[in-house]
Write a protein that holds these residues in place. Structure first.
Motif, PDB file in Angstrom:
ATOM      1  N   ARG A   1       7.539  -8.411   2.603  1.00 33.79           N
ATOM      2  CA  ARG A   1       7.092  -7.348   3.229  1.00 33.79           C
ATOM      3  C   ARG A   1       6.486  -6.167   2.250  1.00 33.79           C
ATOM      4  O   ARG A   1       6.109  -5.257   2.630  1.00 33.79           O
ATOM      5  CB  ARG A   1       8.032  -6.621   4.064  1.00 33.79           C
ATOM      6  CG  ARG A   1       8.362  -7.376   5.578  1.00 33.79           C
ATOM      7  CD  ARG A   1       6.690  -7.174   6.218  1.00 33.79           C
ATOM      8  NE  ARG A   1       6.838  -7.744   7.649  1.00 33.79           N
ATOM      9  CZ  ARG A   1       6.264  -8.968   7.817  1.00 33.79           C
ATOM     10  NH1 ARG A   1       5.248  -9.363   6.976  1.00 33.79           N
ATOM     11  NH2 ARG A   1       5.963  -9.321   9.098  1.00 33.79           N
ATOM     12  N   VAL A   2       6.735  -6.441   0.840  1.00 26.82           N
ATOM     13  CA  VAL A   2       6.488  -5.554   0.001  1.00 26.82           C
ATOM     14  C   VAL A   2       5.235  -6.232  -0.999  1.00 26.82           C
ATOM     15  O   VAL A   2       5.720  -7.344  -1.693  1.00 26.82           O
ATOM     16  CB  VAL A   2       7.400  -5.003  -0.841  1.00 26.82           C
ATOM     17  CG1 VAL A   2       6.939  -4.072  -1.853  1.00 26.82           C
ATOM     18  CG2 VAL A   2       8.309  -3.943   0.118  1.00 26.82           C
TER      19      VAL A   2
ATOM     20  N   CYS B   1       1.669  -4.078   7.961  1.00 31.07           N
ATOM     21  CA  CYS B   1       2.074  -3.313   7.164  1.00 31.07           C
ATOM     22  C   CYS B   1       1.288  -2.108   6.856  1.00 31.07           C
ATOM     23  O   CYS B   1       0.174  -2.137   7.293  1.00 31.07           O
ATOM     24  CB  CYS B   1       2.287  -3.909   5.582  1.00 31.07           C
ATOM     25  SG  CYS B   1       3.353  -5.313   5.493  1.00 31.07           S
ATOM     26  N   THR B   2       1.888  -1.058   6.205  1.00 31.78           N
ATOM     27  CA  THR B   2       0.842   0.037   5.862  1.00 31.78           C
ATOM     28  C   THR B   2       0.040  -0.398   4.533  1.00 31.78           C
ATOM     29  O   THR B   2       0.885  -0.639   3.781  1.00 31.78           O
ATOM     30  CB  THR B   2       1.924   1.499   5.746  1.00 31.78           C
ATOM     31  OG1 THR B   2       2.738   1.448   6.748  1.00 31.78           O
ATOM     32  CG2 THR B   2       1.024   2.451   5.375  1.00 31.78           C
ATOM     33  N   TYR B   3      -1.132   0.025   4.763  1.00 34.88           N
ATOM     34  CA  TYR B   3      -1.875  -0.098   3.327  1.00 34.88           C
ATOM     35  C   TYR B   3      -1.875   1.315   2.561  1.00 34.88           C
ATOM     36  O   TYR B   3      -2.159   2.375   2.992  1.00 34.88           O
ATOM     37  CB  TYR B   3      -3.197  -0.477   3.819  1.00 34.88           C
ATOM     38  CG  TYR B   3      -4.233  -0.378   2.652  1.00 34.88           C
ATOM     39  CD1 TYR B   3      -4.042  -0.877   1.286  1.00 34.88           C
ATOM     40  CD2 TYR B   3      -5.537   0.306   2.771  1.00 34.88           C
ATOM     41  CE1 TYR B   3      -4.958  -1.036   0.191  1.00 34.88           C
ATOM     42  CE2 TYR B   3      -6.267   0.409   1.675  1.00 34.88           C
ATOM     43  CZ  TYR B   3      -5.967  -0.135   0.480  1.00 34.88           C
ATOM     44  OH  TYR B   3      -6.929   0.035  -0.742  1.00 34.88           O
ATOM     45  N   ILE B   4      -1.527   1.091   1.088  1.00 34.65           N
ATOM     46  CA  ILE B   4      -1.602   2.336   0.546  1.00 34.65           C
ATOM     47  C   ILE B   4      -2.578   2.073  -0.737  1.00 34.65           C
ATOM     48  O   ILE B   4      -2.396   1.356  -1.548  1.00 34.65           O
ATOM     49  CB  ILE B   4      -0.113   2.489  -0.004  1.00 34.65           C
ATOM     50  CG1 ILE B   4       0.927   2.984   1.115  1.00 34.65           C
ATOM     51  CG2 ILE B   4      -0.119   3.810  -1.132  1.00 34.65           C
ATOM     52  CD1 ILE B   4       2.192   3.103   0.906  1.00 34.65           C
ATOM     53  N   ASP B   5      -3.566   2.940  -0.800  1.00 35.05           N
ATOM     54  CA  ASP B   5      -4.543   3.008  -1.764  1.00 35.05           C
ATOM     55  C   ASP B   5      -4.183   3.898  -2.797  1.00 35.05           C
ATOM     56  O   ASP B   5      -4.677   5.089  -2.580  1.00 35.05           O
ATOM     57  CB  ASP B   5      -6.072   3.166  -1.089  1.00 35.05           C
ATOM     58  CG  ASP B   5      -7.296   3.321  -1.980  1.00 35.05           C
ATOM     59  OD1 ASP B   5      -7.228   3.323  -3.250  1.00 35.05           O
ATOM     60  OD2 ASP B   5      -8.276   3.359  -1.434  1.00 35.05           O
TER      61      ASP B   5
ATOM     62  N   ALA C   1       6.382   4.001  -0.023  1.00 32.99           N
ATOM     63  CA  ALA C   1       6.680   2.566   0.046  1.00 32.99           C
ATOM     64  C   ALA C   1       8.230   2.437   0.662  1.00 32.99           C
ATOM     65  O   ALA C   1       8.520   1.550   1.240  1.00 32.99           O
ATOM     66  CB  ALA C   1       6.869   1.953  -1.316  1.00 32.99           C
ATOM     67  N   ALA C   2       9.142   3.569   0.302  1.00 33.08           N
ATOM     68  CA  ALA C   2      10.398   3.396   0.758  1.00 33.08           C
ATOM     69  C   ALA C   2      10.453   3.440   2.105  1.00 33.08           C
ATOM     70  O   ALA C   2      11.511   3.129   2.865  1.00 33.08           O
ATOM     71  CB  ALA C   2      11.238   4.499   0.152  1.00 33.08           C
TER      72      ALA C   2
ATOM     73  N   VAL D   1       5.078   0.642 -10.331  1.00 32.56           N
ATOM     74  CA  VAL D   1       5.551   1.203  -9.248  1.00 32.56           C
ATOM     75  C   VAL D   1       6.467   0.505  -8.298  1.00 32.56           C
ATOM     76  O   VAL D   1       7.507   0.954  -7.928  1.00 32.56           O
ATOM     77  CB  VAL D   1       4.593   1.926  -8.331  1.00 32.56           C
ATOM     78  CG1 VAL D   1       4.789   2.577  -7.337  1.00 32.56           C
ATOM     79  CG2 VAL D   1       3.273   2.370  -9.227  1.00 32.56           C
ATOM     80  N   LEU D   2       6.154  -0.829  -8.153  1.00 29.41           N
ATOM     81  CA  LEU D   2       6.902  -1.468  -7.183  1.00 29.41           C
ATOM     82  C   LEU D   2       7.393  -2.917  -7.984  1.00 29.41           C
ATOM     83  O   LEU D   2       6.836  -3.875  -7.677  1.00 29.41           O
ATOM     84  CB  LEU D   2       6.369  -1.904  -5.983  1.00 29.41           C
ATOM     85  CG  LEU D   2       5.948  -0.737  -5.173  1.00 29.41           C
ATOM     86  CD1 LEU D   2       5.131  -1.084  -3.917  1.00 29.41           C
ATOM     87  CD2 LEU D   2       6.902   0.285  -4.661  1.00 29.41           C
TER      88      LEU D   2
END
Ligand code: DC
Length: 217
Positions: A3-4, A28-32, A117-118, A133-134
């Motif tokens: 999931r990440v 999932c949420t997409y983060i650009d 992301a959290a 970052v992750l």
């Protein structure tokens, strides 16, 4: 299912197109994250004639950058103004690598990215997601493609938006951004040791998305 998901790579490798598809399939949420650095660059240009370090720092110190994921794509607001289209102009693109090289800018953006992301399951794309970052992402992918192919994709994209761009100039700009992004001191563009390398030069979007989905399963 994992999931990440962290997707890194140079400009024009297809990260955002593929990340969006994978995020949708995984729910999932997409983060650009590139859009966030572009937001800082946009604000710098709006406030100052020249993008000096001082001007960039002035822009970032109280910036409020927000991303929202909708059916029509990622929307970006800076201090309450919707800048979704403005952050893709050649002027912003021209200075964004310099903006993203400054420590104060990166610190602020990385903190925001980790907070986002959290909140849940994410697909995040950028340059330093897997390496910084992750670092504990479940799946890390490093997407790349030849500079010719990446320039051609950007050319098609910009032409479709109505910009009169030149292929050779785009190729030079992409090569110059790659160089700046991979040679900067803080969190340079680099494949994480545990990332899977995917060369997309001869692959379709669907083939790349399918390969990443396999890695997630
Ligand atoms: O992905 P993009 O072209 O929209 O990114 C714009 C710039 O932002 C890119 O040249 C490098 C920088 N960037 C970064 O330094 N770190 C990230 N995680 C994402 C983008």
């Amino acid at each position: 299912m994992k999931r990440v998901i962290a997707i890194d790579g140079p400009a024009g490798a297809g990260k955002s197109t593929v990340a969006k598809i994978v995020a949708e399939r995984l729910g999932c949420t997409y983060i650009d994250t590139g859009a966030m650095y572009r937001g800082v660059a946009w604000k710098t240009l709006r406030q100052s004639q020249e993008a000096t370090d001082e001007a960039i720092l002035r822009a970032v110190h109280d910036i409020d950058v927000r991303l929202s994921c909708t059916e029509s794509g990622t929307h970006v607001t800076v201090d309450g103004t919707d800048v979704t289209a403005e952050i893709r102009t050649p002027e912003v693109t021209h200075i964004v690598s310099r903006v993203a090289a400054l420590g104060a800018v990166r610190e602020k953006m990385v903190e925001l990215q980790r907070t986002m992301a959290a909140e849940g399951a994410v697909v995040m794309d950028g340059r330093d997601i897997g390496t910084n970052v992750l670092q504990n992402a479940d799946v890390k992918v490093f997407l790349t493609a030849s500079v010719e192919e990446r320039a051609r994709r950007r050319y098609d994209e910009m032409r479709a938006k109505g910009y009169a761009v030149d292929l050779e100039e785009l190729k030079q700009e992409i090569a110059s951004r790659d160089k700046q992004d991979s040679e900067r001191e803080i969190s340079p563009l680099r494949q994480a040791d545990d990332a899977v390398l995917l060369d997309t030069t001869t692959l379709s979007i669907e083939e790349v998305a399918a390969r990443i989905m396999e890695l997630c399963e």
